[in-house]
Design a protein around this motif. Sequence first.
Motif, PDB file in Angstrom:
ATOM      1  N   ILE A  28       0.845  -1.195   0.000  1.00 51.29           N
ATOM      2  CA  ILE A  28       0.000   0.000   0.000  1.00 51.29           C
ATOM      3  C   ILE A  28       0.880   1.245   0.000  1.00 51.29           C
ATOM      4  CG2 ILE A  28      -1.661   1.325   1.379  1.00 51.29           C
ATOM      5  CD1 ILE A  28      -2.803  -1.419   2.302  1.00 51.29           C
ATOM      6  N   CYS A  29       1.954   1.229   0.814  1.00 51.00           N
ATOM      7  CA  CYS A  29       2.835   2.394   0.933  1.00 51.00           C
ATOM      8  C   CYS A  29       3.797   2.543  -0.248  1.00 51.00           C
ATOM      9  CB  CYS A  29       3.650   2.310   2.225  1.00 51.00           C
ATOM     10  SG  CYS A  29       2.656   2.436   3.707  1.00 51.00           S
ATOM     11  N   LEU A  30       4.342   1.425  -0.731  1.00 48.76           N
ATOM     12  CA  LEU A  30       5.415   1.478  -1.721  1.00 48.76           C
ATOM     13  C   LEU A  30       5.008   1.024  -3.117  1.00 48.76           C
ATOM     14  CD1 LEU A  30       8.189  -0.058   0.553  1.00 48.76           C
ATOM     15  CD2 LEU A  30       7.733   2.364   0.148  1.00 48.76           C
ATOM     16  N   GLY A  31       3.807   0.469  -3.259  1.00 48.76           N
ATOM     17  CA  GLY A  31       3.354  -0.004  -4.558  1.00 48.76           C
ATOM     18  C   GLY A  31       3.714  -1.467  -4.780  1.00 48.76           C
ATOM     19  N   PHE A  32       3.199  -1.990  -5.904  1.00 46.09           N
ATOM     20  CA  PHE A  32       3.423  -3.388  -6.242  1.00 46.09           C
ATOM     21  C   PHE A  32       4.787  -3.610  -6.862  1.00 46.09           C
ATOM     22  CE2 PHE A  32      -1.317  -3.502  -6.604  1.00 46.09           C
ATOM     23  CZ  PHE A  32      -1.518  -4.430  -5.616  1.00 46.09           C
ATOM     24  N   LYS A  33       5.258  -4.842  -6.760  1.00 44.74           N
ATOM     25  CA  LYS A  33       6.460  -5.276  -7.472  1.00 44.74           C
ATOM     26  C   LYS A  33       6.061  -5.563  -8.918  1.00 44.74           C
ATOM     27  CE  LYS A  33       8.835  -7.539  -3.714  1.00 44.74           C
ATOM     28  NZ  LYS A  33      10.217  -7.212  -3.977  1.00 44.74           N
ATOM     29  N   PRO A  34       7.030  -5.652  -9.803  1.00 43.23           N
ATOM     30  CA  PRO A  34       6.708  -5.992 -11.197  1.00 43.23           C
ATOM     31  C   PRO A  34       6.062  -7.373 -11.292  1.00 43.23           C
ATOM     32  CG  PRO A  34       8.959  -5.200 -11.003  1.00 43.23           C
ATOM     33  CD  PRO A  34       8.441  -5.379  -9.613  1.00 43.23           C
ATOM     34  N   PRO A  35       5.272  -7.613 -12.340  1.00 41.47           N
ATOM     35  CA  PRO A  35       4.635  -8.922 -12.508  1.00 41.47           C
ATOM     36  C   PRO A  35       5.661 -10.048 -12.466  1.00 41.47           C
ATOM     37  CG  PRO A  35       3.805  -7.366 -14.129  1.00 41.47           C
ATOM     38  CD  PRO A  35       4.940  -6.691 -13.409  1.00 41.47           C
ATOM     39  N   GLY A  36       5.290 -11.136 -11.820  1.00 42.90           N
ATOM     40  CA  GLY A  36       6.160 -12.299 -11.735  1.00 42.90           C
ATOM     41  C   GLY A  36       7.058 -12.318 -10.516  1.00 42.90           C
ATOM     42  N   ILE A  37       7.114 -11.216  -9.768  1.00 45.62           N
ATOM     43  CA  ILE A  37       7.934 -11.168  -8.556  1.00 45.62           C
ATOM     44  C   ILE A  37       6.974 -11.157  -7.364  1.00 45.62           C
ATOM     45  CG2 ILE A  37       9.667  -9.926  -7.231  1.00 45.62           C
ATOM     46  CD1 ILE A  37      10.613  -8.653  -9.840  1.00 45.62           C
ATOM     47  N   PRO A  38       6.832 -12.289  -6.665  1.00 45.60           N
ATOM     48  CA  PRO A  38       5.857 -12.346  -5.574  1.00 45.60           C
ATOM     49  C   PRO A  38       6.354 -11.634  -4.319  1.00 45.60           C
ATOM     50  CG  PRO A  38       7.057 -14.404  -5.692  1.00 45.60           C
ATOM     51  CD  PRO A  38       7.523 -13.562  -6.853  1.00 45.60           C
ATOM     52  N   GLN A  39       5.422 -11.099  -3.556  1.00 46.71           N
ATOM     53  CA  GLN A  39       5.726 -10.596  -2.216  1.00 46.71           C
ATOM     54  C   GLN A  39       4.944 -11.477  -1.267  1.00 46.71           C
ATOM     55  OE1 GLN A  39       5.864  -6.410  -1.552  1.00 46.71           O
ATOM     56  NE2 GLN A  39       5.609  -6.624   0.649  1.00 46.71           N
TER      57      GLN A  39
END
Length: 161
Positions: free
Chosen positions: A79-90
């Motif tokens: 929410i604070c920093l945004g999503f990672k690029p597609p294919g990189i899971p958090q």
Amino acid sequence: MEGYGSYTLPTGAEYRGSLWDGMFHGKGELQLIKGGGYRALWERGRPTQGKYTFTDGLEFDEEKWPYCDGYDRRFYTEICLGFKPPGIPQLTNLDPPKIIPEGCYDCGDGFYNPETRVVVDYKRKFLRNADNDEHEWILRTCRRAWDIPIEHKPKPSHSFS
């Protein structure tokens, strides 16, 4: 213990605030050893109103809780920093996630060993013994050491000469 002061619990958590007859009484804050804390108005050792703040600064609000609810499954850091690029899971709010010891689970505040039913913090210090309900919840919902995340590997670039 009476008046204003501090008290360190056996877990390492520390209370700072008003005390009366050996109990938390009045305004005070319970600081947890790994960060975060609970600021409250206490009456005879019990909180009557208060607010929990997580290590990362997120305040728990029971009425308006936007963090990882049924509609929005993002972690607070997303929410604070945004999503990672597609294919990189958090996989967790902490990125990169902690490496889970073999045979254990990551239960959010530490690692759980289902054989001993002991929860230790991320520095391997004892936190608590899990009761049957917590044991079942951890087995059902938490990340396991043998769940191997898929690492992001960029596609090789093709250069034509």
